[in-house]
Design a protein around this motif. Structure first.
Motif, short mmCIF file in Angstrom:
data_model
loop_
_atom_site.label_atom_id
_atom_site.label_comp_id
_atom_site.label_asym_id
_atom_site.label_seq_id
_atom_site.Cartn_x
_atom_site.Cartn_y
_atom_site.Cartn_z
N PHE A 455 1.07 -1.55 -0.03
CA PHE A 455 -0.27 0.19 0.02
C PHE A 455 0.32 1.48 -0.07
N THR A 456 2.63 0.87 0.67
CA THR A 456 2.58 2.45 1.30
C THR A 456 3.74 3.15 -1.19
N VAL A 457 3.68 1.87 -1.45
CA VAL A 457 4.87 1.90 -2.61
C VAL A 457 3.79 2.75 -3.83
N VAL A 458 1.79 1.76 -3.77
CA VAL A 458 1.51 2.28 -4.59
C VAL A 458 0.57 2.95 -4.50
N LEU A 502 2.89 14.22 1.04
CA LEU A 502 3.92 13.76 -0.13
C LEU A 502 5.38 13.32 -0.14
N VAL A 503 5.49 14.18 1.13
CA VAL A 503 6.90 14.36 1.23
C VAL A 503 6.72 12.91 2.28
N LEU A 504 5.81 12.81 3.24
CA LEU A 504 6.43 11.98 3.71
C LEU A 504 6.76 10.33 3.49
N GLN A 505 5.58 10.13 1.24
CA GLN A 505 5.39 9.04 1.40
C GLN A 505 6.54 8.90 0.58
N TYR A 510 11.85 6.21 -0.72
CA TYR A 510 13.58 6.11 -0.54
C TYR A 510 13.82 5.43 0.22
N TYR A 511 13.67 5.32 1.83
CA TYR A 511 14.47 4.44 2.67
C TYR A 511 13.96 2.77 2.45
N HIS A 592 3.54 -0.65 10.27
CA HIS A 592 4.44 0.90 11.13
C HIS A 592 3.85 1.38 11.93
N PRO A 593 4.12 2.01 13.36
CA PRO A 593 3.90 2.48 14.11
C PRO A 593 3.61 3.93 13.40
N HIS A 594 3.91 5.30 12.39
CA HIS A 594 3.87 5.98 12.57
C HIS A 594 2.73 6.13 11.29
N LEU A 595 3.08 5.56 10.14
CA LEU A 595 2.10 5.54 9.37
C LEU A 595 1.15 5.19 8.81
#
Length: 1044
Positions: A455-458, A502-505, A510-511, A592-595
């Motif tokens: 889900f994160t990348v998509v 968008l920046v956080l994603q 990148y990570y 992920h606990p934050h995102l």
């Protein structure tokens, strides 16, 4: 000839509790005890071997007492019946019909009435004996030594029980006599062929193995055994064996469990076929003589195949050569599985009549070899069956166990030479287990597709594309607020939130990309790389981890595992962001606990489990160090998540094959972290690896090391509970110094030092690893060590905790000290211990330092390039101990160094034993060399040590004499390995006296190792050899003058 006695019943006896003892010649037997009856009915059958018609059959009737005790075993004698054997032979068909015999009291009886009752019995004598059974329990099997009594027991015969019922209804047994006569006539009718000599009859009696089936005396039925070929009798037994299960192992234990490359049917033929070549070779190897094999015979009543084998077993240290009889019986033979029960009777051994040895051979199909060949598994177990109670039971069991182990060690060794031994069961299980963990390789593209499909990348890609399309469709807006050309600011709070998301994603993607690239770079260095070389191969399959700790509570770790063994390391792949890593390709979904987004964490490996193999080593590994790290990038220092040490000596191969290893460390213990491993330790070169290791150690120790017997190794493994791959190198008698000295034995193997003592049943045992030893010190003799040198082993801090009870003390640093003294041969033991310790425990830098020191010592021993001082070491201080002019010429005096009669005679008179020399050989221009060895007698040295020396001679510059240099080594004396004695003989013609020579002798001591006794030893050696050189040269002078 055989005498068959059928004891039927008694009548009008004077006692109620009675039994009968039968005796003929030196052989005897007895009936069971019948109580509360004066008309006992036995119906028991007995068979005796008869060699002389003048013998008598004596029946003694005894009254049984329950409290007869050990010294009145036979009870009170009631009376006797005596029947001469010749009277039976005189009867028709050698059969004495059922007859009542009166029991006569002994002459010593005080009673006037001599009548004690009657006994009914029938007796038969026959020379052939083929129609009668030799398998009765009551059968007496005499040995070559007829001076001993053989006592047997008997069993009731159901046939005669039927007969007894008839006998009560028939007056005086007339009709019964007719039936019995008819029975014996039919019984022996098939055996009335041409008779041979008595010797041939005895041989046939020994080799016969037949049985008789009787149903009723009125209509007797007899079915003789069927003799045919071995293959036919085995095939005949197959239908009856299909429903039978394979019997379990006998209670004594397993003597042999091995698999061989050939079908089970062929292995059965190889071992049990008549006139087997293997059996002949085994008999020759074990010293067995006079082997006589009876034919395999089908027994219809028992539906089995049996034969009797007799032989004379070779004498041992405790028992003389004895005759043994084996009754071998097939209890299962279905063409694939075979079970042979063997009962061994050795009546001539001490207490041999009280027990029988039982063996069970089981042959079963094994697993198919990789080459497609069939294999067969052979299991041999044993038990001991006591026929009578005896106080020597435990001693008999121990002696039987030891004898069987030694015998079947030879059996296994010979069988391994004759047949190919299959791959071990452990190796097959290892290959099968590892094969089940492997799968097909995945490409990097497939890995990336699975890893990034979440889900994160998509969502990030969707948002980026959405914004990009929005930019393309939007027109340039007017400048507002603080905006300027090229500097655009969000116009609302919604735009700010959208930009932040968008920046956080993008940061998260990148990570993930950087982690994926770094992990792939770390992957594949060690996974799947096959081990190289021959020797001990360690294979570790890394499967999964559980409850790993995290250094950052907000971010799961990226664990990888580093394995270390014998100075070599292997590294696993990195598992991304997981507390429960799976090196098995299982996908885990974590949040992920934050995102608050679902992250697909997968295993970046090519197999279900990572398989790491260490290259083959000459030495079996002792421990495997496991440490789990958190991956922080290629240039950051990894943080440890926990560590563990796996001691191979404390786990069986089955336990190592599937083990969960708890991790140690503060954070690991708090999280209860552990790893799932499969560990396989395999010797791919068999016994050759052990021999190569011993050969290597021989150079370090300086003496021959022999491979110990399997029985000795198994006893060593049993004492300390060691795995089967551990092998004993040597053991020494010594004392363990604690508060009180404890006498025992120290055991040295490739991986451990063990001590075992048994003082009046109180056992003391412990062991520790060579790697646990930090230092080994030699302590000089003192009162506390009973006047003998001692070895003190100092363990590293925190090591040897299980052996703490054997330590002498614990120093301030927490290190345990173990002190051993009173060795029979201290030099031998210390050399072996030091060599093994240096090989196993020292790090590479210390080993290099020791090698350099040894090279320096070797250089000191090396011969100088100068021919005049070829064996002279310049830094040795030489003392002139003898200088004189002798009334003999140089040539005559040099006879002392030519290896001839003069030299041997002089050295023998001077106290040298077994004096031997080699011939002079040229090693350099004008330089010759030879070797000398001998032994001092006890008058010269109380230690009687062995002496080896190297002598070199070279001519003096003017040719008027010789210079002889000698380096002498003293063995088996205290500190003999610390020094060498150097001699220099200067022999030249005298210028003042005609036909005489001048002889100067110098002596020095060269030290190889430092010791505080250097001055004392130097003074003692020089003083001793000063006197000795003077005595030898005086003897030489006297012998030369007497001979001239």
């Amino acid at each position: 000839m055989r005498l068959y006695v059928y004891l039927l019943e008694g009548k009008d006896w004077t006692v109620e509790d009675s039994y009968v003892k039968l005796k003929i010649g030196k052989f005897k037997s007895k009936t069971r005890v019948l109580k509360n009856t004066k008309n006992p009915i036995w119906n028991e059958e007995f068979v005796f071997r008869v060699h002389d018609l003048e013998d008598e059959l004596v029946l003694s009737v005894y009254q049984h007492h329950d409290n007869s005790g050990i010294f009145n075993v036979y009870g009170d004698l009631v009376g006797k019946v005596k029947i001469p054997v010749w009277s039976v032979a005189a009867e028709e068909n050698h059969n004495l019909p059922p007859t009542w015999f009166s029991i006569k009291k002994p002459k010593s009886a005080k009673s006037v009435d001599k009548y004690c009752g009657k006994v009914l019995l029938t007796v038969s004598l026959h020379g052939k004996g083929k129609g009668l059974s030799t398998n009765h329990v009551g059968y007496v099997n005499p040995t070559n030594d007829t001076s001993k009594e053989t006592e047997v027991t008997s069993i009731p015969s159901q046939d005669f029980h039927d007969f007894a019922a008839h006998s009560k209804k028939i007056s005086e047994g007339k009709h019964l006599m007719k039936n019995i006569a008819c029975h014996f006539e039919k019984l022996f009718s098939k055996n009335e062929e041409a008779k041979k000599s008595d010797e041939e009859e005895v041989k046939k009696d020994d080799s016969s193995d037949v049985s008789t089936i009787t149903s009723d005396f009125g209509d007797p039925v007899e079915e003789p055994p069927v003799s045919c070929s071995f293959e036919e009798v085995i095939e005949r037994m197959q239908p009856t064996s299909e429903d039978k299960e394979m019997p379990g192992d006998l209670q004594g234990g397993v003597l042999l469990d091995q698999t061989y490359v050939l079908p089970s049917k062929e292995l059965n033929m190889f071992l049990f076929t008549p006139s087997s070549q293997f059996r002949k070779d085994l008999a020759e190897l074990q010293g067995t003589t006079d082997v006589q094999e009876g034919p395999w015979t089908w027994k219809t009543d028992d539906m089995c195949v049996t034969r009797v084998v007799t032989y004379i077993k070779a004498a041992s240290k405790l028992v003389k050569a004895v005759q043994a009889t084996e009754e071998q019986t097939y209890i299962k033979a279905d063409g694939k599985e075979f079970a042979v029960f063997v009962s061994v009777n050795t009546p001539d051994v001490p207490y041999g009549s009280t027990f029988k040895i039982e063996l069970l051979y089981k042959i079963m199909p094994g697993q198919q070899e990789p080459s497609g060949e069939e294999s067969a598994r052979l299991i041999i177990s044993w038990a001991i069956n006591f026929c009578q109670n005896t106080m020597m039971k435990s001693i008999i069991e121990g002696g039987a166990r030891q004898g069987l182990k030694e015998s079947f060690d030879q059996f296994a060794e010979l069988l391994a030479r004759k047949l190919k031994v299959t791959t071990s069961k452990f190796v097959l299980e290892k290959d099968r287990a590892l094969a089940s963990l492997q799968t097909e390789q995945q490409s990097d593209w497939e890995m990336a597709k699975e890893y990034f499909w979440n889900f994160t990348v998509v969502s990030t890609i969707f948002m980026v594309l959405y914004v990009f399309v929005h930019i393309l469709l939007s027109e340039p807006s007017k400048l507002q607020g603080l905006e300027s050309y090229g500097f655009d600011l969000p116009d609302s709070v919604g735009e700010i939130i959208t930009c932040g998301i968008l920046v956080l994603q993008l940061e998260r993607v990148y990570y993930m990309v950087s982690r994926f690239v770094e992990a792939r770079l770390r992957r594949g260095n060690d996974n799947g790389v096959k081990a190289q070389g021959d020797g001990w191969v360690l294979t570790v399959a890394l499967i999964e981890g559980m409850n790993l700790a995290s250094l950052d509570p907000t971010d799961p770790p990226d664990p990888y595992v580093v394995l270390s063994c014998n100075g070599k390391t292997k590294t696993s792949s990195v598992q991304l962001q997981t507390l429960d890593p799976q090196w098995s390709g299982v996908h885990l979904f974590l949040i992920h606990p934050h995102l608050f987004v679902v992250v697909n964490v997968m295993c970046l490996t090519d197999t279900f489990a990572e398989i790491l193999e260490f290259d083959a080593a000459e030495e079996p590994p002792s421990v495997l160090d496991v440490e789990v790290f958190d991956f922080d990038g290629p240039f950051d220092q990894a943080s440890s998540l926990g560590h563990a040490e796996i001691n191979f000596l404390k786990h069986t191969s089955a336990e190592l094959a599937d083990i969960w290893v708890p991790l140690e460390g503060k954070i690991a213990l708090s999280s209860q972290s552990k790893l799932h491993l499969r560990i396989f330790l395999d010797n791919n070169n068999g016994v050759e690896t052990i021999r190569d290791y011993l050969t290597k150690m021989e150079k370090e120790v300086g003496k021959k090391l022999n491979l110990r017997s399997p029985h000795r190794n198994s006893a060593f493994q049993k004492i300390f509970g060691l795995p089967p791959e551990e092998f004993l190198i040597n053991d020494y008698s010594c004392s363990l110094k604690r508060k009180m000295p404890l006498q025992g034995r120290i055991f040295l193997s490739a991986r451990i030092v063990g001590f075992y003592a048994n003082l009046f049943g109180h056992k003391t045992k412990f062991f520790f690893l060579w790697e646990d030893i930090e230092d080994v010190n030699v302590v000089s003799p003192s009162w506390s060590t009973v006047g003998s040198p001692a070895l003190v082993m100092i363990l590293r801090k925190g090591r040897g905790v299980d052996a703490r009870h054997g330590a002498k003390c614990q120093d301030e640093e927490g290190r345990l000290h173990f002190c051993f003294h009173s060795f029979v041969s201290f030099n031998d033991a210390s050399r072996t211990i030091m060599a093994l310790w240096r090989t196993r425990a020292l790090p590479p830098d210390q080993k290099e330092q020791i090698v350099e020191e040894q090279l320096e010592k070797d250089e000191k021993l090396a011969m100088s390039e100068d021919t005049s001082s070829y064996l002279v070491v310049e830094d040795v201080q030489m003392s002139k101990v003898y200088s004189a002019e002798l009334p003999v010429n140089v040539k005559s005096l040099m006879l002392m160094f030519d290896g001839g009669d003069l030299e041997h005679r002089v050295m023998s008179k001077s106290g040298c034993l077994n004096y031997a020399t080699t011939s002079w050989e040229t090693v350099a221009p004008d330089v010759s060399e030879r070797q000398v060895c001998y032994k001092f007698n006890r008058f010269i040295s109380v230690f009687g040590g062995e002496v080896t020396s190297t002598q070199q001679k070279s001519p003096i510059a003017d040719g008027a004499g010789w210079t002889i240099n000698e380096i002498m080594a003293l063995h088996d004396v205290p500190f003999g390995d610390h020094f060498r004695v150097q001699f220099r003989y200067q022999i030249e013609s005298s210028t003042s006296v005609h036909n005489s020579c001048k002889c100067d002798v110098s002596v020095g001591v060269m030290w190889l190792k430092n010791t505080k006794f250097e001055q004392r030893i130097t003074r003692n050696v020089i003083g001793k050899f000063t006197t000795r050189v003077k005595d030898i040269l005086e003897l030489v002078e006297r012998e030369i003058l007497l001979s001239s």
